[in-house]
Scaffold this active site. Structure first.
Site, PDB file in Angstrom:
ATOM      1  N   ASP A 146      41.520  37.469  49.440  1.00  0.00           N
ATOM      2  CA  ASP A 146      40.377  38.231  49.924  1.00  0.00           C
ATOM      3  C   ASP A 146      40.406  38.353  51.440  1.00  0.00           C
ATOM      4  OD1 ASP A 146      37.667  39.332  49.251  1.00  0.00           O
ATOM      5  OD2 ASP A 146      36.982  37.710  50.552  1.00  0.00           O
TER       6      ASP A 146
ATOM      7  N   ARG B 198      45.376  37.028  44.594  1.00  0.00           N
ATOM      8  CA  ARG B 198      44.841  38.151  45.362  1.00  0.00           C
ATOM      9  C   ARG B 198      44.048  37.507  46.485  1.00  0.00           C
ATOM     10  NH1 ARG B 198      39.489  39.880  47.151  1.00  0.00           N
ATOM     11  NH2 ARG B 198      39.402  42.142  47.167  1.00  0.00           N
TER      12      ARG B 198
ATOM     13  N   HIS C 184      35.756  46.896  42.707  1.00  0.00           N
ATOM     14  CA  HIS C 184      34.374  46.429  42.826  1.00  0.00           C
ATOM     15  C   HIS C 184      33.732  46.703  44.175  1.00  0.00           C
ATOM     16  CE1 HIS C 184      37.000  43.529  44.583  1.00  0.00           C
ATOM     17  NE2 HIS C 184      36.031  42.715  44.936  1.00  0.00           N
ATOM     18  N   ASP C 185      34.485  47.258  45.110  1.00  0.00           N
ATOM     19  CA  ASP C 185      33.931  47.548  46.429  1.00  0.00           C
ATOM     20  C   ASP C 185      33.819  49.048  46.696  1.00  0.00           C
ATOM     21  OD1 ASP C 185      33.652  44.835  47.151  1.00  0.00           O
ATOM     22  OD2 ASP C 185      35.760  44.725  47.722  1.00  0.00           O
TER      23      ASP C 185
ATOM     24  N   ASN D  68      38.830  32.856  53.704  1.00  0.00           N
ATOM     25  CA  ASN D  68      38.261  33.234  54.998  1.00  0.00           C
ATOM     26  C   ASN D  68      36.935  32.555  55.295  1.00  0.00           C
ATOM     27  OD1 ASN D  68      37.878  35.022  57.416  1.00  0.00           O
ATOM     28  ND2 ASN D  68      36.138  35.733  56.193  1.00  0.00           N
TER      29      ASN D  68
ATOM     30  N   GLU E 221      43.843  41.762  50.428  1.00  0.00           N
ATOM     31  CA  GLU E 221      42.901  42.873  50.547  1.00  0.00           C
ATOM     32  C   GLU E 221      42.670  43.188  52.012  1.00  0.00           C
ATOM     33  OE1 GLU E 221      38.215  43.889  50.485  1.00  0.00           O
ATOM     34  OE2 GLU E 221      39.063  41.937  50.962  1.00  0.00           O
TER      35      GLU E 221
HETATM   36  C1  NOJ Z   1      36.080  41.699  49.876  1.00  0.00           C
HETATM   37  C2  NOJ Z   1      35.666  41.570  48.456  1.00  0.00           C
HETATM   38  O1  NOJ Z   1      36.403  42.396  47.648  1.00  0.00           O
HETATM   39  C3  NOJ Z   1      34.197  41.819  48.473  1.00  0.00           C
HETATM   40  O2  NOJ Z   1      33.724  42.104  47.212  1.00  0.00           O
HETATM   41  C4  NOJ Z   1      33.603  40.588  49.073  1.00  0.00           C
HETATM   42  O3  NOJ Z   1      32.213  40.672  49.112  1.00  0.00           O
HETATM   43  C5  NOJ Z   1      34.120  40.415  50.497  1.00  0.00           C
HETATM   44  N1  NOJ Z   1      35.531  40.584  50.585  1.00  0.00           N
HETATM   45  C6  NOJ Z   1      33.772  39.044  51.022  1.00  0.00           C
HETATM   46  O4  NOJ Z   1      34.403  38.054  50.278  1.00  0.00           O
HETATM   47 CA    CA Z   2      37.652  34.948  59.712  1.00  0.00          CA
END
Ligand code: NOJ
Ligand code: CA
Ligand code: NOJ
Ligand code: CA
Length: 726
Positions: A267, A265, A365-366, A177, A295
């Site tokens: 992002d 995976r 992690h988020d 992205n 995600e």
């Molecule tokens: C989602 C990721 O899991 C997160 O940790 C990251 O900072 C953002 N996307 C941007 O890449």
């Molecule tokens: Ca975008």
């Protein structure tokens, strides 16, 4: 059998000759069928060579920098390295993962896949907007190079071959992205979000003469459109309709697939157009069919229409945030009941066409670690793992949570691995349950049925053919429950807990009609009972992966009872060429059929037919991403513009399958009454299309005049613009 029948009566010579002919054809058939078809690649659904399907796997998510430093000589120097600061690099690397692979840390837990941080080269400076280094891997600079702080290409390949030898797959995080942060007020960013291709500078965010980036300021997350074309917290947002960016991402991922990566995976899939992603994914599946999951961040348990649509139409799986949040609410924060959790399992089971392919978890992690969410209650963590590992979906363990690591928000939830203790209760629970996903197919492919429930206790059954797994969890750590009136499809007999009482579970006895003798489920206890059937003679498809592709791609069909002799596979009424065949895994080539949705069916060599597995999407051909745009399309409030055309990807002129609603609020691309949408359509194809108006109740007004036409290029991207015809 056929020759026996024909030889039963001996009448005329003609009949005898006919019989002989059939005998010969049959004999040839036998010889032909017995020729080992690519015997070398023949595998079972449980093997590491099965990269398309992760149904039997347990994934372990690693923040590479925080796991284990196996080679201090590759650590960064200067201000981006500081082991006492969670925003800086700590030295973890692929050599460290390789060492833990060799020490048996993962195999001891039954983990069969590792999802590691994005391996690509990141910026090497501090992001001035948050005083943070790129230790997490989400600030790419060059997707063709390794992050040298994680290791070299050879370190990466050593990690992969070590993992593969242990039956462990490697999944990489990949973030197409954006590059790195480049936009925050008047601040200057040292690397300007620049993108490099194997060392060659392609362009930066401010210095963007090539149009590599979208320039729409920060997203406010208010709409899907706003989330896609605006930047996420100032991360330089790549413009995937730029042909250079499109080709770059297709080639970059191939490089990692060539290194032996088994899964991806993706992002921030909510922040890229579905059309571009589908075209990118199609190129991946044509190159090497691997398991891909995205995600789509979601903080709740309720359905989100855009998310559900993406899960069902994009061609990739999603991380199952609804399931995760439901488990967290019921067992972590205690803000919901077990009934609420089961309701989410039911709802997601009907919303997701491929619920067994969604990737489940209890923390990452988020979000806060489960241990912290559960106020440091270890048993709550253990019970959450029991549910995670026996529920539908591909379970993921977040590194360190099996050691009861704590931490609420980023970066506290990304601390160094606290220990590698193989005696922690959670480690042992995982170690007992993860292997069951390989041996009992009810966990990988089975249905889910609630068998006994109240606010604290949930007992559910997974079933595939005659394979059955029953899980009982009592989240209440001060009350036990007498379980009476429980029924199961487990055959009669006495069953011991798969976890051998690790969480207090005992035996159950199943009597006639599946009635289970009354037993007590103690406070905070959980148990798992299972029955694995010996080989089945009825073929049963459990999964098909991927669920989309173009003619010629390889598709993996997993399940049980296919037999060890090759039979046949059909897509609708069309036979598919078989590449390999075992009792649990068949690989076939998508036949040359017209684009559309097909039901897949397996017929064994003895003529027994499987269930039909519907919804496989055959695309019209190699895909490219085209931006369709219409000017002067005025509408009343509540009415939107959609796109429809003469190909499957554009709904085959069926207004109910039209693409949209189109977007109309991105200043650099199109603002009402201009509407646009990025769509994955076949390359090198003359396409006819029209725009339509559709109101909230589905009433359709077609454009008048003749169809618009566009001939798509063979590679790259394209834009097709028209004026609305009144
Ligand atoms: C989602 C990721 O899991 C997160 O940790 C990251 O900072 C953002 N996307 C941007 O890449
Ligand atoms: Ca975008
Ligand atoms: C499908 C036709 O092929 C197209 O040309 C026409 O505009 C619509 N139907 C509406 O009639
Ligand atoms: Ca290191």
């Amino acid at each position: 059998m056929m020759n026996l029948q024909l030889n039963r009566r001996n009448h005329s010579l003609v009949q005898k000759l006919t019989s002989l002919l059939f005998v010969l054809i049959f004999a040839f058939g036998v010889i032909f069928n017995n020729i080992p078809v690519q015997a070398a690649t023949t595998s079972t659904d449980a093997e590491v060579t099965n990269t398309a399907s992760f149904s039997t796997d347990v994934i372990y998510q690693i923040v590479t920098d925080r796991f284990f430093d196996g080679n201090t000589s590759n650590n960064p120097t200067g201000s981006i390295f500081d082991k006492s600061n969670l925003q800086k690099y700590h030295g973890g690397d692929w050599a460290g993962i390789t060492q833990k692979l060799n020490e048996g840390y993962f195999t001891g837990m039954g983990v069969t896949a590792l999802w590691i941080s994005s391996p690509v080269e990141n910026i090497t400076t501090i992001d001035p907007s948050n005083n943070c280094a790129s230790y997490h891997g989400y600030w790419a600079k060059d997707f063709f190079k390794t992050n040298s702080y994680f290791g070299s290409v050879s370190d990466f390949q050593t990690m992969i071959s070590t993992a593969h030898a242990l039956g462990i797959k490697i999944v990489i995080d990949f973030a197409p992205n954006h590059t790195s942060t480049a936009e925050y007020g008047t601040m200057t960013f040292p690397e300007d979000g620049a993108l490099y291709k194997n060392g060659t500078y392609l362009g930066g965010f401010k210095n963007d003469s090539q149009g590599l980036f979208n320039h729409e300021s920060w997203t406010d997350f208010s709409t899907l459109e706003n989330s896609i074309y605006h930047s996420m917290y100032g991360l330089a947002d790549l413009n995937h309709q730029n042909a250079t960016v499109d080709t770059y991402m297709k080639e970059a991922i191939q490089k990692w697939l060539d290194y032996g990566v088994d899964g991806i995976r993706v992002d921030a899939v909510k922040h890229m157009s579905a059309g571009w992603q589908k075209n990118w994914l199609s190129s991946i599946y044509s190159y090497k069919p691997v398991f891909v999951f995205g995600e789509w961040f979601n903080g709740g348990v309720a359905a989100d229409a855009d998310m559900t649509k993406f899960a069902n139409d994009s061609g990739m799986s999603l991380l199952d945030f609804r399931f995760a949040n439901a488990v967290r609410n019921a067992l972590g924060s205690g803000t919901a009941t077990m009934k609420d959790l089961y309701n989410v399992v039911t709802a997601t089971g009907s919303d997701y066409e491929e619920v067994n392919d969604q990737v489940t978890f209890i923390d990452n992690h988020d979000m806060s670690r489960f241990m912290t969410l559960a106020s440091n209650n270890q048993r709550a963590v253990d019970n959450a793992y029991v549910i995670l590992l026996t529920s539908r979906g591909v379970p993921t363990i977040y590194y360190g949570s099996e050691q009861y690591a704590t931490g609420s928000t980023d970066p506290n939830n990304r601390g160094d691995m606290p220990s590698f203790n193989t005696n922690s209760t959670a480690y042992k629970v995982i170690g007992k349950l993860a292997p069951l996903r390989k041996t009992n197919p009810a966990l990988a492919y089975g249905t889910t049925t609630e068998r006994w429930i109240n606010n604290d206790v949930m007992i559910y059954e997974r079933q595939f053919g005659s394979n059955v797994v029953v899980t009982a969890v009592n989240r209440n750590q001060s009350s036990s429950y007498s379980i009476s009136g429980l029924y199961t499809n487990l055959p009669q007999g006495t069953y011991t807990d798969v976890m051998q009482g690790t969480l207090g579970g005992g035996n159950i006895t199943v009597t006639s009609g599946g009635a289970v003798n009354t037993f007590t489920l103690g406070a905070g206890q959980s148990a798992v009972w299972q029955y694995t059937a010996s080989s089945s003679t009825t073929p049963l498809i459990g999964n098909v992966d991927p669920m989309m592709g173009v003619a010629g791609n390889t598709v993996t069909i997993t399940g049980r009872g296919f037999g060890n002799t090759q039979g046949s596979v059909s897509f609708g009424t069309n036979a598919a060429q078989v590449v390999s065949w075992t009792d649990s895994t068949i690989k076939v080539i998508i036949p040359s059929v017209s684009a559309g949705k097909y039901a897949i069916k397996v017929t064994t060599s003895t003529g027994s037919a499987s269930n039909s597995y519907s919804g496989f999407e055959v695309l019209s051909g190699k895909q490219i991403s085209v931006r369709f745009k219409v000017n002067n399309a005025t509408t009343n409030y509540g009415t939107n513009i959609y796109l429809v055309g003469n190909i499957f990807e554009l709904g085959n002129w069926d207004a109910s399958k039209a693409i949209g609603p189109l977007f109309n609020n991105t200043s650099t691309i199109g603002v009402y009454p201009t509407w646009f949408f990025d769509v994955s359509v076949p390359a090198g194809t003359a396409i006819q299309y029209k725009f339509i108006k559709k109101d909230a109740s589905g009433n359709v007004v077609w454009e008048s005049g003749s169809n618009h036409t566009v001939t798509t290029p063979n590679t790259g991207t394209a834009e097709a613009t028209a004026n609305w015809q009144n």
